[in-house]
Design a protein around this motif. Structure first.
Motif, PDB file in Angstrom:
ATOM      1  N   GLU A   5       0.843  -1.192   0.000  1.00 39.69           N
ATOM      2  CA  GLU A   5       0.000   0.000   0.000  1.00 39.69           C
ATOM      3  C   GLU A   5       0.878   1.242   0.000  1.00 39.69           C
ATOM      4  O   GLU A   5       1.762   1.379   0.849  1.00 39.69           O
ATOM      5  N   VAL A   6       0.633   2.114  -0.958  1.00 39.46           N
ATOM      6  CA  VAL A   6       1.408   3.341  -1.078  1.00 39.46           C
ATOM      7  C   VAL A   6       0.487   4.534  -1.283  1.00 39.46           C
ATOM      8  O   VAL A   6      -0.697   4.381  -1.568  1.00 39.46           O
ATOM      9  N   VAL A   7       1.080   5.711  -1.135  1.00 45.34           N
ATOM     10  CA  VAL A   7       0.386   6.966  -1.418  1.00 45.34           C
ATOM     11  C   VAL A   7       1.201   7.737  -2.449  1.00 45.34           C
ATOM     12  O   VAL A   7       2.420   7.582  -2.531  1.00 45.34           O
ATOM     13  N   ALA A   8       0.523   8.542  -3.235  1.00 42.27           N
ATOM     14  CA  ALA A   8       1.199   9.343  -4.258  1.00 42.27           C
ATOM     15  C   ALA A   8       0.621  10.746  -4.273  1.00 42.27           C
ATOM     16  O   ALA A   8      -0.577  10.939  -4.102  1.00 42.27           O
ATOM     17  N   ALA A   9       1.519  11.720  -4.475  1.00 46.05           N
ATOM     18  CA  ALA A   9       1.116  13.125  -4.557  1.00 46.05           C
ATOM     19  C   ALA A   9       0.912  13.504  -6.018  1.00 46.05           C
ATOM     20  O   ALA A   9       1.825  13.360  -6.832  1.00 46.05           O
ATOM     21  N   ILE A  10      -0.264  13.980  -6.318  1.00 42.40           N
ATOM     22  CA  ILE A  10      -0.563  14.509  -7.647  1.00 42.40           C
ATOM     23  C   ILE A  10      -0.476  16.026  -7.502  1.00 42.40           C
ATOM     24  O   ILE A  10      -1.411  16.676  -7.036  1.00 42.40           O
ATOM     25  N   ILE A  11       0.694  16.550  -7.850  1.00 43.26           N
ATOM     26  CA  ILE A  11       0.968  17.980  -7.680  1.00 43.26           C
ATOM     27  C   ILE A  11       0.766  18.669  -9.022  1.00 43.26           C
ATOM     28  O   ILE A  11       1.455  18.350  -9.998  1.00 43.26           O
ATOM     29  N   ILE A  12      -0.184  19.592  -9.066  1.00 44.70           N
ATOM     30  CA  ILE A  12      -0.492  20.311 -10.299  1.00 44.70           C
ATOM     31  C   ILE A  12      -0.343  21.800 -10.024  1.00 44.70           C
ATOM     32  O   ILE A  12      -0.913  22.330  -9.066  1.00 44.70           O
ATOM     33  N   GLN A  13       0.457  22.458 -10.866  1.00 46.69           N
ATOM     34  CA  GLN A  13       0.646  23.908 -10.769  1.00 46.69           C
ATOM     35  C   GLN A  13       0.615  24.499 -12.166  1.00 46.69           C
ATOM     36  O   GLN A  13       1.270  23.979 -13.073  1.00 46.69           O
ATOM     37  N   GLU A  70      -5.638   0.047  -8.148  1.00 51.68           N
ATOM     38  CA  GLU A  70      -5.333  -1.336  -7.788  1.00 51.68           C
ATOM     39  C   GLU A  70      -4.655  -1.931  -9.017  1.00 51.68           C
ATOM     40  O   GLU A  70      -5.245  -1.941 -10.094  1.00 51.68           O
ATOM     41  N   TYR A  71      -3.409  -2.385  -8.850  1.00 50.88           N
ATOM     42  CA  TYR A  71      -2.660  -2.873 -10.015  1.00 50.88           C
ATOM     43  C   TYR A  71      -1.842  -4.108  -9.640  1.00 50.88           C
ATOM     44  O   TYR A  71      -1.167  -4.110  -8.605  1.00 50.88           O
ATOM     45  N   PHE A  76       3.681  -8.624  -6.976  1.00 53.38           N
ATOM     46  CA  PHE A  76       2.903  -8.047  -5.880  1.00 53.38           C
ATOM     47  C   PHE A  76       1.690  -7.308  -6.421  1.00 53.38           C
ATOM     48  O   PHE A  76       1.628  -6.962  -7.596  1.00 53.38           O
ATOM     49  N   HIS A  77       0.733  -7.082  -5.534  1.00 53.81           N
ATOM     50  CA  HIS A  77      -0.440  -6.272  -5.854  1.00 53.81           C
ATOM     51  C   HIS A  77      -0.216  -4.903  -5.217  1.00 53.81           C
ATOM     52  O   HIS A  77       0.133  -4.802  -4.044  1.00 53.81           O
ATOM     53  N   LEU A  78      -0.412  -3.856  -5.990  1.00 49.74           N
ATOM     54  CA  LEU A  78      -0.216  -2.486  -5.515  1.00 49.74           C
ATOM     55  C   LEU A  78      -1.558  -1.809  -5.311  1.00 49.74           C
ATOM     56  O   LEU A  78      -2.420  -1.844  -6.190  1.00 49.74           O
ATOM     57  N   ARG A  79      -1.706  -1.190  -4.156  1.00 43.10           N
ATOM     58  CA  ARG A  79      -2.837  -0.295  -3.906  1.00 43.10           C
ATOM     59  C   ARG A  79      -2.218   1.084  -3.708  1.00 43.10           C
ATOM     60  O   ARG A  79      -1.457   1.305  -2.768  1.00 43.10           O
ATOM     61  N   MET A  80      -2.521   1.987  -4.627  1.00 45.16           N
ATOM     62  CA  MET A  80      -1.932   3.323  -4.599  1.00 45.16           C
ATOM     63  C   MET A  80      -3.037   4.368  -4.458  1.00 45.16           C
ATOM     64  O   MET A  80      -3.864   4.525  -5.351  1.00 45.16           O
ATOM     65  N   ARG A  81      -3.008   5.072  -3.333  1.00 50.17           N
ATOM     66  CA  ARG A  81      -3.955   6.164  -3.108  1.00 50.17           C
ATOM     67  C   ARG A  81      -3.311   7.450  -3.608  1.00 50.17           C
ATOM     68  O   ARG A  81      -2.242   7.836  -3.138  1.00 50.17           O
ATOM     69  N   CYS A  82      -3.970   8.089  -4.546  1.00 53.25           N
ATOM     70  CA  CYS A  82      -3.427   9.290  -5.194  1.00 53.25           C
ATOM     71  C   CYS A  82      -4.200  10.518  -4.712  1.00 53.25           C
ATOM     72  O   CYS A  82      -5.415  10.604  -4.910  1.00 53.25           O
ATOM     73  N   TYR A  83      -3.473  11.447  -4.095  1.00 58.75           N
ATOM     74  CA  TYR A  83      -4.083  12.650  -3.524  1.00 58.75           C
ATOM     75  C   TYR A  83      -3.639  13.892  -4.287  1.00 58.75           C
ATOM     76  O   TYR A  83      -2.448  14.067  -4.553  1.00 58.75           O
ATOM     77  N   LEU A  84      -4.594  14.748  -4.606  1.00 61.86           N
ATOM     78  CA  LEU A  84      -4.244  16.054  -5.134  1.00 61.86           C
ATOM     79  C   LEU A  84      -3.498  16.793  -4.036  1.00 61.86           C
ATOM     80  O   LEU A  84      -3.935  16.793  -2.875  1.00 61.86           O
ATOM     81  N   SER A  85      -2.356  17.361  -4.363  1.00 61.97           N
ATOM     82  CA  SER A  85      -1.499  17.995  -3.367  1.00 61.97           C
ATOM     83  C   SER A  85      -0.911  19.283  -3.923  1.00 61.97           C
ATOM     84  O   SER A  85      -0.800  19.445  -5.137  1.00 61.97           O
ATOM     85  N   THR A  86      -0.534  20.167  -3.006  1.00 67.78           N
ATOM     86  CA  THR A  86       0.136  21.396  -3.422  1.00 67.78           C
ATOM     87  C   THR A  86       1.379  21.603  -2.563  1.00 67.78           C
ATOM     88  O   THR A  86       1.388  21.250  -1.382  1.00 67.78           O
TER      89      THR A  86
END
Length: 129
Positions: A5-13, A70-71, A76-86
């Motif tokens: 289980e991982v987290v990812a930052a979706i940084i948009i500027q 979910e990939y 391994f099976h990856l669960r990646m939660r992607c959050y909009l971040s600044t």
């Protein structure tokens, strides 16, 4: 199958999304959204703030959950939660990645995204200029 289980930052500027190139491991040289594993006792948001500080030396504000991917990779099976971040404070300093780019709509697919991350890239087209 092992699950990670991982987290990812979706940084948009300014209509561009921030992408990083892995500098280590099995997926070295692949492009991804910055982030990492959730440690025991952390919320996903806490993990994301910690990971971004460790990897990029910046503090981020974590917004809403954009998507949970979910990939199945071969091992391994990856669960990646992607959050909009600044980015709140600091200047990006690559501590673990080989490269980083701000990608607009016209060059969103110009890098070799990792398979799980490409699922998110398609959703980002509407945020990019």
């Amino acid at each position: 199958m092992k699950m990670i289980e991982v987290v990812a930052a979706i940084i948009i500027q300014e209509g561009k999304v921030f992408a990083t190139q892995r500098g280590y491991g099995e997926f070295k040289d692949g492009w991804e959204f910055p982030g990492g594993k959730i440690e025991k006792g952390e919320t996903p948001e806490e993990a994301l703030k910690r990971e971004i500080k460790e990897e990029l030396d910046v503090s981020v504000s974590v917004g809403g959950l954009l998507e949970t991917v979910e990939y199945d990779y071969p091992n391994f099976h990856l669960r990646m939660r992607c959050y909009l971040s600044t980015i709140e404070t600091g200047d990006v300093l690559l501590k673990e990645h080989e490269d980083a780019r701000w990608l607009g709509k016209s060059d969103l697919y110009s890098v070799a995204w990792l398979p799980a991350d490409i699922c998110v890239v398609k959703r980002l087209e509407k945020y990019c200029r």
